[in-house]
Design a protein around this motif. Structure first.
Motif, PDB file in Angstrom:
ATOM      1  N   ALA A 141       0.803  -1.847 -15.488  1.00 37.58           N
ATOM      2  CA  ALA A 141       0.272  -0.486 -15.397  1.00 37.58           C
ATOM      3  C   ALA A 141       0.774   0.219 -14.139  1.00 37.58           C
ATOM      4  N   TYR A 142       0.830  -0.508 -13.027  1.00 40.43           N
ATOM      5  CA  TYR A 142       1.321   0.088 -11.783  1.00 40.43           C
ATOM      6  C   TYR A 142       2.798   0.445 -11.894  1.00 40.43           C
ATOM      7  N   LEU A 191     -16.049  -1.239  -2.874  1.00 39.61           N
ATOM      8  CA  LEU A 191     -16.381  -0.436  -1.695  1.00 39.61           C
ATOM      9  C   LEU A 191     -15.169   0.335  -1.197  1.00 39.61           C
ATOM     10  N   VAL A 192     -13.981  -0.258  -1.373  1.00 39.25           N
ATOM     11  CA  VAL A 192     -12.721   0.333  -0.923  1.00 39.25           C
ATOM     12  C   VAL A 192     -11.805   0.470  -2.135  1.00 39.25           C
ATOM     13  N   SER A 193     -11.268   1.645  -2.344  1.00 38.26           N
ATOM     14  CA  SER A 193     -10.427   1.899  -3.518  1.00 38.26           C
ATOM     15  C   SER A 193      -9.136   1.089  -3.481  1.00 38.26           C
ATOM     16  N   ARG A 194      -8.680   0.703  -4.685  1.00 32.83           N
ATOM     17  CA  ARG A 194      -7.390   0.013  -4.839  1.00 32.83           C
ATOM     18  C   ARG A 194      -6.326   0.921  -5.429  1.00 32.83           C
ATOM     19  N   SER A 195      -6.629   2.174  -5.765  1.00 34.31           N
ATOM     20  CA  SER A 195      -5.616   3.028  -6.378  1.00 34.31           C
ATOM     21  C   SER A 195      -4.473   3.259  -5.381  1.00 34.31           C
ATOM     22  N   GLY A 196      -3.251   3.076  -5.867  1.00 35.11           N
ATOM     23  CA  GLY A 196      -2.089   3.185  -4.995  1.00 35.11           C
ATOM     24  C   GLY A 196      -1.774   1.921  -4.231  1.00 35.11           C
ATOM     25  N   ILE A 197      -2.393   0.811  -4.612  1.00 37.13           N
ATOM     26  CA  ILE A 197      -2.085  -0.493  -4.013  1.00 37.13           C
ATOM     27  C   ILE A 197      -1.503  -1.385  -5.104  1.00 37.13           C
ATOM     28  N   ILE A 198      -0.361  -1.981  -4.844  1.00 40.09           N
ATOM     29  CA  ILE A 198       0.290  -2.838  -5.843  1.00 40.09           C
ATOM     30  C   ILE A 198      -0.651  -3.994  -6.160  1.00 40.09           C
ATOM     31  N   PRO A 199      -1.018  -4.165  -7.429  1.00 42.79           N
ATOM     32  CA  PRO A 199      -2.140  -5.044  -7.762  1.00 42.79           C
ATOM     33  C   PRO A 199      -1.757  -6.476  -8.111  1.00 42.79           C
ATOM     34  N   ILE A 200      -2.764  -7.336  -8.018  1.00 36.01           N
ATOM     35  CA  ILE A 200      -2.781  -8.629  -8.687  1.00 36.01           C
ATOM     36  C   ILE A 200      -3.913  -8.634  -9.706  1.00 36.01           C
ATOM     37  N   SER A 201      -5.130  -8.340  -9.227  1.00 41.33           N
ATOM     38  CA  SER A 201      -6.308  -8.541 -10.066  1.00 41.33           C
ATOM     39  C   SER A 201      -7.354  -7.471  -9.805  1.00 41.33           C
ATOM     40  N   HIS A 202      -7.722  -6.706 -10.852  1.00 42.43           N
ATOM     41  CA  HIS A 202      -8.763  -5.701 -10.662  1.00 42.43           C
ATOM     42  C   HIS A 202     -10.130  -6.339 -10.455  1.00 42.43           C
ATOM     43  N   SER A 203     -10.276  -7.626 -10.785  1.00 48.55           N
ATOM     44  CA  SER A 203     -11.545  -8.321 -10.550  1.00 48.55           C
ATOM     45  C   SER A 203     -11.743  -8.701  -9.091  1.00 48.55           C
ATOM     46  N   VAL A 239      12.444  -1.527 -12.083  1.00 44.03           N
ATOM     47  CA  VAL A 239      11.589  -2.425 -12.864  1.00 44.03           C
ATOM     48  C   VAL A 239      10.361  -1.651 -13.321  1.00 44.03           C
ATOM     49  N   LYS A 240       9.988  -1.823 -14.574  1.00 42.47           N
ATOM     50  CA  LYS A 240       8.842  -1.120 -15.141  1.00 42.47           C
ATOM     51  C   LYS A 240       7.779  -2.060 -15.690  1.00 42.47           C
ATOM     52  N   SER A 241       7.977  -3.353 -15.517  1.00 44.51           N
ATOM     53  CA  SER A 241       7.029  -4.334 -16.037  1.00 44.51           C
ATOM     54  C   SER A 241       7.234  -5.654 -15.324  1.00 44.51           C
ATOM     55  N   LEU A 242       6.290  -6.558 -15.489  1.00 44.83           N
ATOM     56  CA  LEU A 242       6.439  -7.907 -14.948  1.00 44.83           C
ATOM     57  C   LEU A 242       7.662  -8.579 -15.528  1.00 44.83           C
ATOM     58  N   ALA A 243       7.910  -8.386 -16.818  1.00 47.04           N
ATOM     59  CA  ALA A 243       9.101  -8.977 -17.438  1.00 47.04           C
ATOM     60  C   ALA A 243      10.367  -8.481 -16.751  1.00 47.04           C
ATOM     61  N   ASP A 244      10.401  -7.194 -16.397  1.00 45.30           N
ATOM     62  CA  ASP A 244      11.561  -6.654 -15.687  1.00 45.30           C
ATOM     63  C   ASP A 244      11.727  -7.302 -14.317  1.00 45.30           C
ATOM     64  N   VAL A 245      10.612  -7.539 -13.616  1.00 43.32           N
ATOM     65  CA  VAL A 245      10.675  -8.161 -12.288  1.00 43.32           C
ATOM     66  C   VAL A 245      11.226  -9.586 -12.408  1.00 43.32           C
ATOM     67  N   ILE A 246      10.760 -10.331 -13.390  1.00 46.35           N
ATOM     68  CA  ILE A 246      11.254 -11.693 -13.605  1.00 46.35           C
ATOM     69  C   ILE A 246      12.757 -11.675 -13.858  1.00 46.35           C
ATOM     70  N   ALA A 247      13.203 -10.761 -14.693  1.00 48.15           N
ATOM     71  CA  ALA A 247      14.632 -10.656 -14.988  1.00 48.15           C
ATOM     72  C   ALA A 247      15.412 -10.241 -13.745  1.00 48.15           C
ATOM     73  N   ILE A 288       0.854  -1.178   0.000  1.00 47.71           N
ATOM     74  CA  ILE A 288       0.000   0.000   0.000  1.00 47.71           C
ATOM     75  C   ILE A 288       0.896   1.235   0.000  1.00 47.71           C
ATOM     76  N   ASP A 289       0.763   2.060  -1.033  1.00 51.31           N
ATOM     77  CA  ASP A 289       1.636   3.224  -1.198  1.00 51.31           C
ATOM     78  C   ASP A 289       1.440   4.258  -0.104  1.00 51.31           C
ATOM     79  N   THR A 290       2.547   4.806   0.370  1.00 51.07           N
ATOM     80  CA  THR A 290       2.523   5.987   1.227  1.00 51.07           C
ATOM     81  C   THR A 290       3.473   7.009   0.622  1.00 51.07           C
ATOM     82  N   GLY A 291       2.991   8.238   0.493  1.00 45.26           N
ATOM     83  CA  GLY A 291       3.823   9.290  -0.078  1.00 45.26           C
ATOM     84  C   GLY A 291       4.652   9.968   0.983  1.00 45.26           C
ATOM     85  N   ASP A 292       5.400   9.174   1.736  1.00 48.61           N
ATOM     86  CA  ASP A 292       6.219   9.696   2.825  1.00 48.61           C
ATOM     87  C   ASP A 292       7.620   9.121   2.711  1.00 48.61           C
ATOM     88  N   ARG A 293       8.313   9.002   3.812  1.00 50.39           N
ATOM     89  CA  ARG A 293       9.707   8.539   3.784  1.00 50.39           C
ATOM     90  C   ARG A 293       9.834   7.020   3.770  1.00 50.39           C
TER      91      ARG A 293
END
Length: 515
Positions: free
Chosen positions: A357-358, A227-239, A367-375, A106-111
């Motif tokens: 997208a995240y 009911l609860v927003s997911r924006s700013g949460i590292i995702p798996i599935s929007h469903s 890392v900018k993509s899943l492929a980058d994370v795998i590498a 869960i993102d926090t815009g702090d330190r």
């Protein structure tokens, strides 16, 4: 072995060096601490100091539960501001001055960095708060720190050990250190059960709020998706992804849900919540909520895997009758097991799309993509893949776009069967909710073979996007076991009321004994 980075561990220890205040936070509720602050017996500062001291005593030292990745270096300054506001007569709500721990996806815009437990993100910070973090701050909460989790919310490998991440190492179960904390919100479960904070936030795709809550003797609320927003949460599935409260009692869960629920323009799923968000979910908490309530009992494929769980479940049914509920037994979930393969297909497709997208907007990350994370994991295999690999990541990377017919058919089938499997049962028997055991007692942590799930009931609500709440129904040889109440979309208030009446009528919660 504790594999936290020296920098993160240093933050934890530095922030926790304040003297232990007289304020007791062990098993303390939100309401109790608000009364104490109103009477001058406690302050947000003394509560925060006590939390930091307890983390140092039992997480970094003592039993070394390894549940907290980092404490917030700004926590005390936030607490001081909340105390100044209280003195000036400005109270933001029931969470004013209350410390909360956040799962570290869960993102926090702090330190504090937001890492998902991965070394790939360990040295970078998010640019802004997640929507729910902004809502928690607006509600007056003190953001105390970030908890360990199953790395990437337990979607990296089919052979993972829940509660392990390369950044944080292995989180322990607060009741028995050799046993597993379950699910990806493992650090939040252990930390809240051990009274490191008053309340916590977890996230769930399938089971990752209710399972760690079950084995930690907590209340875990998985809300309706949207009911609860997911924006700013590292995702798996929007469903299926959602965040939710993890607390030691139902009233605290209701208070937290009231603070974090709401429509967010940055999360399209929350548009459907308009007209369904309650200003204060505590209004549903009635001691007699079970009187006349019709409760269905799910048995098929959600019982029979653990004699300990089954024994406690039968006692729970008897207690519900004693508390006035009308029991319909059985009232099984429809199509359970028929959409398992489809669910996994959906999760893999959406993982690739949503994580890409995240990461694309995460500034400064290597890392900018899943492929980058795998590498990245391949390059850092000694640290990242010391116990298990990344077969689920690799399968997700092989998937095409969300326009693929394979994905669209699987998504339609899984959602349709899961929703019908709940709604049709509720309607046929005129039920208020369906109950099932949340899962088994905690298993032994095993880095050689991975998790040893015996059984669970999380999938119907998870795939349907419907709410469920887990509350303690007792213990097996000292290990807590949860009871889940499942309902249709937007029935959080009703479920909270039923769970509250059961909780107050049984009082099964027992604190772990830490030394």
């Amino acid at each position: 072995m504790n594999s936290r980075s020296p920098r993160l561990l240093g933050v934890l220890l530095l922030a926790a060096t304040t003297a232990h205040a007289a304020t007791s936070i062990v098993e303390a509720s939100v309401d109790q601490l608000q009364r104490d602050m109103a009477a001058g017996r406690a302050t947000a500062q003394s509560i925060t100091q006590a939390s930091l001291a307890r983390i140092r005593q039992f997480d970094a030292h003592g039993p070394a539960l390894n549940a907290v990745l980092q404490t917030n270096p700004e926590a005390m300054s936030i607490a001081r501001e909340r105390d100044r506001e209280r003195k000036a007569g400005k109270l933001r709500g029931p969470l004013h001055g209350i410390p909360v721990l956040l799962k570290d996806n869960i993102d926090t815009g702090d330190r504090m960095p937001t890492t998902a437990g991965s070394l790939a993100l360990a040295e970078t910070r998010a640019q802004r708060d997640a929507f729910i973090v902004r809502k928690l701050r607006d509600a007056g909460a003190v953001i105390l720190g970030k908890t360990n989790l199953s790395e990437w919310a337990n979607i990296r490998s089919s052979k993972s050990s829940s509660g392990w991440s390369a950044v944080g190492g292995q989180t322990k179960n607060a009741y028995a250190g050799e046993r597993n904390p379950c699910g990806s919100s493992s650090g939040t479960g252990t930390a809240v059960s051990a009274s490191f904070a008053v309340v916590g936030i977890g996230t769930e795709t399938d089971g990752s709020i209710v399972c760690p809550s079950g084995v930690a003797g907590l209340v875990g609320m998985k809300p309706t998706v949207g009911l609860v927003s997911r924006s700013g949460i590292i995702p798996i599935s929007h469903s299926q992804d959602t965040a939710g409260p993890m607390t030691r009692n139902v009233a605290d869960a209701a208070a937290v849900l009231s603070a974090i629920a709401g429509v967010d323009a940055a999360d399209a799923a929350t548009k459907a919540a308009q007209g369904h968000v309650e200003a204060d979910y505590r209004a549903f908490l009635k001691l007699d909520a079970l009187k006349g309530a019709r409760i269905g009992v799910a048995r098929k494929k959600v019982t029979g895997y653990s004699p300990h769980t089954d024994r406690l479940f039968e006692q729970a049914i008897a207690d519900l009758k004693r508390l006035g509920a009308e029991i319909v037994d059985p009232a099984d979930f429809g199509s359970l097991g028929d959409y398992d393969d489809d669910e996994l297909e959906v999760l893999l497709y959406e993982l690739k799309a949503d994580l890409n997208a995240y990461l694309a907007q995460r500034q400064g990350a290597p890392v900018k993509s899943l492929a980058d994370v795998i590498a990245f994991n391949d390059r850092n295999a000694v640290k990242e893949m010391r116990y298990f690999g990344q077969d689920l990541f690799e399968k997700a990377q092989s998937k095409g776009p969300l326009t693929d017919e394979t994905y669209t058919k699987a998504a339609e089938k899984a959602r349709r069967l899961a929703r019908a499997g709940i709604d049709e049962v509720l309607a046929a028997h005129k039920l208020d909710a369906i109950i099932a055991p949340t899962g088994s007692p905690a298993w032994l942590t095993d880095h050689v073979n991975g998790d040893s799930f015996q059984g669970s009931s999380s999938s119907p609500a998870a795939v349907a996007g419907y709410p469920t709440i887990s509350v303690t129904m007792g213990a097996a040889m000292g290990l807590p076991v949860g009871l889940s109440f499942v309902g249709t979309a937007w029935s959080e208030g009703k479920l909270l009321g039923l769970a509250y009446a059961y909780e107050q009528g049984t009082r099964h919660r027992r604190a772990p004994k830490l030394k």
